[in-house]
Design an enzyme around this catalytic site. Sequence first.
Site, PDB file in Angstrom:
ATOM      1  N   ASP A  33       0.133 -11.422   0.318  1.00  0.00           N
ATOM      2  CA  ASP A  33       0.342  -9.975   0.227  1.00  0.00           C
ATOM      3  C   ASP A  33      -0.978  -9.273   0.412  1.00  0.00           C
ATOM      4  O   ASP A  33      -2.013  -9.908   0.485  1.00  0.00           O
ATOM      5  CB  ASP A  33       0.789  -9.629  -1.208  1.00  0.00           C
ATOM      6  CG  ASP A  33       2.263  -9.816  -1.395  1.00  0.00           C
ATOM      7  OD1 ASP A  33       3.001  -9.455  -0.496  1.00  0.00           O
ATOM      8  OD2 ASP A  33       2.650 -10.312  -2.469  1.00  0.00           O
ATOM      9  N   LYS A  54       1.754  -4.782   2.724  1.00  0.00           N
ATOM     10  CA  LYS A  54       1.820  -3.460   3.343  1.00  0.00           C
ATOM     11  C   LYS A  54       0.439  -3.055   3.844  1.00  0.00           C
ATOM     12  O   LYS A  54      -0.531  -3.168   3.107  1.00  0.00           O
ATOM     13  CB  LYS A  54       2.263  -2.462   2.271  1.00  0.00           C
ATOM     14  CG  LYS A  54       2.824  -1.180   2.853  1.00  0.00           C
ATOM     15  CD  LYS A  54       2.964  -0.129   1.775  1.00  0.00           C
ATOM     16  CE  LYS A  54       4.304  -0.168   1.109  1.00  0.00           C
ATOM     17  NZ  LYS A  54       4.514   0.882   0.121  1.00  0.00           N
ATOM     18  N   MET A 166       1.661   0.302 -11.481  1.00  0.00           N
ATOM     19  CA  MET A 166       2.256   1.153 -10.442  1.00  0.00           C
ATOM     20  C   MET A 166       2.531   2.551 -11.010  1.00  0.00           C
ATOM     21  O   MET A 166       3.590   3.133 -10.791  1.00  0.00           O
ATOM     22  CB  MET A 166       3.563   0.526  -9.912  1.00  0.00           C
ATOM     23  CG  MET A 166       3.315  -0.799  -9.231  1.00  0.00           C
ATOM     24  SD  MET A 166       4.814  -1.775  -9.027  1.00  0.00           S
ATOM     25  CE  MET A 166       5.051  -2.445 -10.649  1.00  0.00           C
TER      26      MET A 166
HETATM   27  C1  LIG Z   1       3.100  -4.772  -7.705  1.00  0.00           C
HETATM   28  S1  LIG Z   1       2.079  -4.722  -9.107  1.00  0.00           S
HETATM   29  C2  LIG Z   1       1.487  -6.369  -9.095  1.00  0.00           C
HETATM   30  C3  LIG Z   1       0.841  -6.765 -10.382  1.00  0.00           C
HETATM   31  C4  LIG Z   1       0.255  -8.163 -10.358  1.00  0.00           C
HETATM   32  N1  LIG Z   1       1.255  -9.173 -10.166  1.00  0.00           N
HETATM   33  C5  LIG Z   1      -0.539  -8.457 -11.627  1.00  0.00           C
HETATM   34  O1  LIG Z   1      -0.163  -9.360 -12.400  1.00  0.00           O
HETATM   35  O2  LIG Z   1      -1.575  -7.795 -11.826  1.00  0.00           O
HETATM   36  C6  LIG Z   1       0.695  -3.777  -8.519  1.00  0.00           C
HETATM   37  C7  LIG Z   1       0.084  -2.931  -9.619  1.00  0.00           C
HETATM   38  O3  LIG Z   1      -0.799  -3.709 -10.404  1.00  0.00           O
HETATM   39  C8  LIG Z   1      -1.869  -2.918 -10.861  1.00  0.00           C
HETATM   40  N2  LIG Z   1      -3.120  -3.508 -10.359  1.00  0.00           N
HETATM   41  C9  LIG Z   1      -3.241  -4.616  -9.624  1.00  0.00           C
HETATM   42  N3  LIG Z   1      -4.543  -4.895  -9.407  1.00  0.00           N
HETATM   43  C10 LIG Z   1      -5.245  -3.920 -10.022  1.00  0.00           C
HETATM   44  C11 LIG Z   1      -6.629  -3.646 -10.169  1.00  0.00           C
HETATM   45  N4  LIG Z   1      -7.558  -4.448  -9.627  1.00  0.00           N
HETATM   46  N5  LIG Z   1      -6.997  -2.562 -10.884  1.00  0.00           N
HETATM   47  C12 LIG Z   1      -6.089  -1.768 -11.452  1.00  0.00           C
HETATM   48  N6  LIG Z   1      -4.760  -1.979 -11.352  1.00  0.00           N
HETATM   49  C13 LIG Z   1      -4.345  -3.042 -10.651  1.00  0.00           C
HETATM   50  C14 LIG Z   1      -1.655  -1.517 -10.322  1.00  0.00           C
HETATM   51  O4  LIG Z   1      -0.961  -0.783 -11.305  1.00  0.00           O
HETATM   52  C15 LIG Z   1      -0.785  -1.793  -9.115  1.00  0.00           C
HETATM   53  O5  LIG Z   1      -0.022  -0.658  -8.783  1.00  0.00           O
END
Ligand SMILES: C[S@@+](CC[C@H](N)C(=O)[O-])C[C@H]1O[C@@H](n2cnc3c(N)ncnc32)[C@H](O)[C@@H]1O
Length: 239
Positions: A33, A54, A166
């Site tokens: 991804d 995406k 998100m």
């Molecule tokens: C589809 S979810 C996937 C989450 C992922 N599986 C996890 O365990 O972190 C994506 C969301 O994770 C959060 N996210 C992922 N990486 C991030 C980062 N480095 N800093 C802040 N938020 C993050 C944000 O809220 C983003 O919209």
Amino acid sequence: MVVYLVGAGPGDPDLVTLKAIKALEMADVVVYDRLANEEILKYANGSEMIYVGKRAGAHSKKQEEINEILIEQGKKHDTVVRLKGGDPFVFGRGGEEMMALLGEGIPVELVPGVTSAIGVPTTVGLPVTHRGVATSLTVVTGHEDPTKKEKQVQWNYNTDTIVILMGVGHLEENMREIKKHKDPQTPVCVIENGTMPDERIITGTLENIAQKDINPPALVIIGPVVDVFKSIKKLEDKL
Ligand SMILES: C[S@@+](CC[C@H](N)C(=O)[O-])C[C@H]1O[C@@H](n2cnc3c(N)ncnc32)[C@H](O)[C@@H]1O
């Protein structure tokens, strides 16, 4: 044939597990991804790379299409790595992919990753639980699938800490909903691009956080642990 569902962590390439690196090194093909940091793909030296995330201006693949790709690759190769940001089972749809693969008789190995929900607050010094302050934690999506027949997210969580993933797109309406159940002055901390060089930390309250300039990817952390974070920062600043 085996498909590894692997968590890539929140972005900092040093937060990838040894098990994830070993799986990438063995991979014939990597299905990945949009990751906060693509640096870790280097461990999959020589593997075929299939991007299913995406990109700006382009549509992402539907989950059913991704499942089909994983099944096809799983049947064709000895070792497939399906790489996802954070942890594959925390808002990563890893469970759906696992079930689709198992349904086709393809074995799955799981490699957890450092989830942004907990790993990112920890890296900045924000404890999501804290003795005497917060004994419970809710991790919730800020963007529930609008095609669902019934909303599952009601925002009336009886919990000390809420971490929203998100959560940028619907920040204002979500804060409005939470304010119906919590003091509007409840502290809020937003961490943008956690663990990355362009990380930003923005603090406020349920009342005013949505008025601030906030961009995805970001975590929204709500509750008295945000005050603990501020105390920790003050102590650090004195060092
Ligand atoms: C589809 S979810 C996937 C989450 C992922 N599986 C996890 O365990 O972190 C994506 C969301 O994770 C959060 N996210 C992922 N990486 C991030 C980062 N480095 N800093 C802040 N938020 C993050 C944000 O809220 C983003 O919209």
